[in-house]
Design an enzyme around this catalytic site. Structure first.
Site, PDB file in Angstrom:
ATOM      1  N   ASP A 403      11.086 -29.771  30.237  1.00 37.46           N
ATOM      2  CA  ASP A 403      12.274 -29.397  31.018  1.00 37.46           C
ATOM      3  C   ASP A 403      11.816 -28.928  32.400  1.00 37.46           C
ATOM      4  O   ASP A 403      10.618 -28.764  32.648  1.00 37.46           O
ATOM      5  CB  ASP A 403      12.983 -28.264  30.241  1.00 37.46           C
ATOM      6  N   GLU A 406      11.755 -31.195  37.683  1.00 32.39           N
ATOM      7  CA  GLU A 406      12.219 -31.934  38.890  1.00 32.39           C
ATOM      8  C   GLU A 406      11.252 -31.762  40.073  1.00 32.39           C
ATOM      9  O   GLU A 406      11.160 -32.712  40.848  1.00 32.39           O
ATOM     10  CB  GLU A 406      13.620 -31.456  39.282  1.00 32.39           C
ATOM     11  N   ASP A 477      22.004 -30.888  31.943  1.00 31.69           N
ATOM     12  CA  ASP A 477      23.026 -29.897  31.612  1.00 31.69           C
ATOM     13  C   ASP A 477      24.442 -30.395  31.857  1.00 31.69           C
ATOM     14  O   ASP A 477      25.092 -30.036  32.834  1.00 31.69           O
ATOM     15  CB  ASP A 477      22.758 -28.612  32.391  1.00 31.69           C
TER      16      ASP A 477
HETATM   17  O1  MIG Z   1      17.343 -23.089  33.534  1.00 31.95           O
HETATM   18  O2  MIG Z   1      15.489 -23.830  28.587  1.00 31.95           O
HETATM   19  O3  MIG Z   1      18.478 -28.516  30.725  1.00 31.95           O
HETATM   20  O4  MIG Z   1      18.529 -27.996  28.000  1.00 31.95           O
HETATM   21  O5  MIG Z   1      18.398 -25.317  27.203  1.00 31.95           O
HETATM   22  C1  MIG Z   1      17.805 -23.662  32.343  1.00 31.95           C
HETATM   23  C2  MIG Z   1      16.813 -23.488  28.803  1.00 31.95           C
HETATM   24  C3  MIG Z   1      16.636 -24.181  31.585  1.00 31.95           C
HETATM   25  C4  MIG Z   1      17.718 -26.294  31.149  1.00 31.95           C
HETATM   26  C5  MIG Z   1      17.790 -27.420  30.168  1.00 31.95           C
HETATM   27  C6  MIG Z   1      18.461 -26.944  28.913  1.00 31.95           C
HETATM   28  C7  MIG Z   1      17.707 -25.783  28.339  1.00 31.95           C
HETATM   29  C8  MIG Z   1      17.594 -24.661  29.367  1.00 31.95           C
HETATM   30  N1  MIG Z   1      16.975 -25.175  30.587  1.00 31.95           N
END
Ligand code: MIG
Length: 791
Positions: A403, A406, A477
């Site tokens: 995650d 980016e 999200d």
């Molecule tokens: O700033 O890890 O898209 O699936 O549950 C949010 C917490 C960070 C974004 C991800 C989401 C995940 C969440 N993350």
């Protein structure tokens, strides 16, 4: 910009064209894929997406014409003019794609006092600092697809998109130009013929598909080389095939990865996971995978566990596995800046983090607080990161969720001049940004592969073209909004056309609160998406299959069980993906390009070649029209009623019914019910058979292997072909095309729909059969070849 053509010469597959100001290269990759290159930024064409470019030695011609150079391959004629303007024709000399020669004329805009915005300084992209811009002529009846993960409709005509991996938590809407993924590839269709363009540039790029002016479309970049591939079809399938030949194809996953996944932010501590796991088994709802979001870690330090919440992760995960649950843990790129924390210290000592322009380790803030960013664009760093996967694998983790890559940051965006080593070719953040997640998932994939020897399961949020070789993706999200369920269909279809065959959305929606009805409809779509994961954000209301009421639970159970029944079918498609690059979730136009009615269907999709899904994506709706594409007959999966293609029909769809149609002439392999993949050994495969229209024949390939290792690449798999012929009688022949996997099914159970035979003859011998659900059932052993007659 480039000037006039001075001279040209041909060497191997390349034609070098010397312009007054610079040299351009046209490379014939094969007769239908051509690369256009001008080294505006770096001398070499170093692609992050195309690994091991396969250039096909092929004969082609290059000659000088009056005011152009003409390159002729077996499939294409390419004319190259001054200023590197390019026109492309098919083998008959019909124009396919032309550069636009006129002036750019942005559509008029008005400022407050009704003055033309242009006069007030409204700017075209070229003036906004684009270094590279290619403008092509747009015809009236053009359609555009692809672009990876974008909001909006299936057909991208009229949209302007930006490729710059972006983590934006507000509700994604149609006007969004960028999300988490950047796949600078699109498909254009005109007169039922398609071609693709892959603009291999990792900087911020823009694609304007006739929004600025409907006489042209353009793509541009703020920096980097002019480097794009033209991929001819004329079928969309050939374009996707060509694009994935360049950038790679999603490899066959482990079978369990196609099961149902449950996630939320976060199942933690341990007791909450047991409660979850027990609920699945107690309630008879299949589930294979539980995702562990950031709270399993010790202070969000990657590659650690919180010892209070999970005192003994190894035992815990082993016990979970006994019950059939695989664990997928989240790993973010940000490494906590924390002296004494092994990962941080190691990376720092080796100089593995991105730095500012003066070489000082760059720090921003993410979940762990002050954090540093591994330089994934550097192979050494990737190897180190890959080795760290061993920590998680040793705990018994089965897959990794990447995650925030980016990369995301809480203290404002990373400055454009943050530096990356980039394998010795130093590069700034503005060049690496869009491939940061790509390289992170590559490292993760390679580490898991190295330490388990099995097919890695990696799920990533950010990606670039080619990431499909390493990872599955989810669309970030989304929210529990009907609008987001609706939008997910064109988004997933376009991701699929962009090479990302293994993809999914957060079923039920991530942000906001889900409702019983929304979850009921969403799980009906999820059951057909390759990645089938229910996930929800912290502070949202519960949305597990049983979180609402009995009716909602029953609908979840029904569709999750349907998914498990269809697993061998979906696995077959995934096997095809590795060979063809064609996606699981498909817009109808991919298979029915001759039928122009399919070009703008946003709310139906094909799952593989045989199943058409027309879900309900609106609150309160209980009936909808369904378009059945022309050229095939379609059988209602629930009622077995058969319809001709090429028409709209009306389908009643109460809350527990998702309209599903099976193409006449299909064989759909089914598994018996199980709580998780591998719970039972499937000894008897069911074939759900929909006879072809009278006078027609069809065939289906079914693939079987161990479901986890790479041995299939050495031939250790079985491949069965089922041939259906509907002449005076229906005949089915079964043959084995490959016989390399030793745990072969013992028998086949054939369920043939919509027939009322008087006798069935298998290999010349009459056999007994049962009547059931609008069809018949009988069993044959699976040895060698069979010839079956339904009389
Ligand atoms: O700033 O890890 O898209 O699936 O549950 C949010 C917490 C960070 C974004 C991800 C989401 C995940 C969440 N993350």
């Amino acid at each position: 910009m480039f000037g006039n053509i001075k001279s040209y010469n041909k060497a191997d597959n390349k034609v070098f064209i010397q312009y007054e100001n610079i040299m351009a290269t046209v490379e014939v990759i094969n007769p239908y894929i051509i690369n256009f290159f001008v080294p505006l930024h770096r001398e070499q064409r170093v692609s992050k997406a195309v690994e091991n470019l396969e250039v096909e030695p092929c004969s082609f011609d290059a000659k000088e014409e009056k005011n152009s150079i003409l390159i002729t391959t077996e499939r294409l004629q390419v004319r190259i003019f001054d200023e590197f303007k390019v026109d492309i024709y098919d083998e008959m000399g019909r124009v396919i794609c032309e550069d636009y020669r006129g002036d750019r004329k942005p559509a008029p805009r008005r400022t407050g006092d009704f003055k033309l915005a242009e006069e007030e300084g409204h700017k075209t992209a070229q003036e906004q600092g684009a270094e590279v811009t290619i403008v092509k002529k747009m015809e009236e009846d053009m359609f555009f697809y692809g672009f990876g993960e974008k909001t909006g409709h299936l057909n991208k005509k009229g949209y302007h998109y930006k490729m710059w991996n972006t983590d934006d938590p507000s509700p994604h809407v149609e006007s969004y130009e960028a999300l988490y993924k950047s796949i600078p590839f699109f498909i254009a269709m005109k007169d039922k013929k398609a071609f693709g363009i892959f603009f291999d540039n990792t900087f911020e790029t823009h694609f304007d598909m006739g929004k600025e002016n409907q006489n042209y479309y353009y793509f541009s970049s703020v920096d980097g080389n002019l480097d794009y591939y033209f991929i001819y079809g004329p079928s969309v399938k050939e374009v996707v095939g060509g694009y994935t030949k360049l950038t790679g194809r999603a490899p066959l996953p482990q079978l369990w990865a196609l099961g149902y996944h449950q996630s939320r932010w976060s199942y933690s501590p341990e007791e909450s996971v047991w409660e979850l796991a027990d609920n699945f088994r107690k309630r008879d709802i299949p589930c294979d995978v539980i995702h562990f979001d950031i709270d399993y870690m010790d202070g969000y330090r990657v590659f650690t566990w919180d010892k209070n919440r999970f005192p003994n992760p190894k035992d815990f995960l082993a016990k979970l596995k006994e019950k059939g649950f695989k664990a997928v843990t989240i790993i973010d790129p940000g490494v906590k800046k924390d002296k004494g924390y092994k990962i941080y210290d190691e990376g720092l000592e080796k100089g593995y983090y991105a730095t500012d322009k003066d070489g000082v380790t760059y720090v921003n803030r993410v979940w762990p607080g002050d954090s540093v960013y591994p330089d994934f664009a550097n192979e050494k760093v990737r190897n180190w990161w890959a080795d760290n996967q061993k920590i998680m694998m040793d705990y018994g983790v089965s897959g990794i969720w990447n995650d925030m890559n980016e990369p995301a940051s809480f203290n404002g965006p990373l400055p454009m001049d943050v530096m990356f080593n980039n394998d010795g070719i130093e590069a700034q953040h503005k060049e690496i940004h869009n491939v940061y997640g790509h390289y992170m998932s590559k490292a993760t994939y390679e580490g898991i592969k190295k330490y388990t020897g099995k097919r890695p399961f990696v799920i990533t949020r950010a990606c670039y073209a080619g990431t499909q070789k390493y990872s599955t993706v989810w669309t970030g999200d989304n929210q529990s909004l009907w609008e987001h369920l609706r939008m997910s269909l064109p988004m997933l279809m376009n991701l699929g056309l962009s090479g990302m065959a293994f993809c999914g959305t957060d079923v039920g929606g991530f942000g906001h609160d889900c409702t019983p009805e929304l979850l009921s409809r969403w799980v009906q779509v999820g059951a057909f998406t390759p990645l089938f994961r229910n996930h929800s954000a912290m502070n949202t209301r519960d949305q597990e299959p049983w979180a609402f009421d009995e009716k909602t639970e029953e609908i979840n159970r029904k569709y999750i069980k349907l998914r498990y029944k269809l697993l061998p079918y979906i696995y077959d498609i995934m096997w095809q993906v590795e060979n063809t690059g064609l996606p699981v979730i498909r817009p109808l136009l991919l298979n029915y390009q001759e039928d122009g009615n399919t070009y703008e269907i946003n709310d139906e999709f094909l799952c593989g070649d045989n199943i058409l899904v027309a879900p309900i994506v609106e609150q309160g709706r209980k009936v909808r029209t369904v378009y059945l594409p022309e050229g095939d007959n379609w059988v209602d999966y629930w009622t077995k009623e058969e319809f001709q293609g090429g028409q709209h029909i009306i389908k009643e769809a109460p809350l527990d019914v998702c309209p599903i149609y099976i193409k006449a002439g299909s064989v759909i392999p089914n598994y018996p019910p199980q709580n998780y993949v591998g719970e039972i050994e499937v000894k008897e495969l069911t074939l759900d058979i929909y006879p072809p229209v009278k006078g027609e024949s069809s065939s289906y390939l079914h693939y079987q292997d161990d479901g986890e290792s790479f041995e299939y690449r050495d031939g250790k798999y079985n491949l069965f072909e089922f041939l259906l012929e509907n002449n005076n009688e229906l005949s089915i022949s079964v043959s084995t095309k490959n016989d390399g996997f030793n745990k072969k099914y013992e028998g086949l159970k054939l369920h043939i729909n919509n027939v009322e035979p008087s006798e069935i003859v298998v290999d010349g011998v009459k056999v007994d059969f049962d009547k059931s659900e609008g069809g018949i059932d009988f069993v044959v052993s699976l040895k060698g070849e069979h010839n079956i007659k339904i009389k």
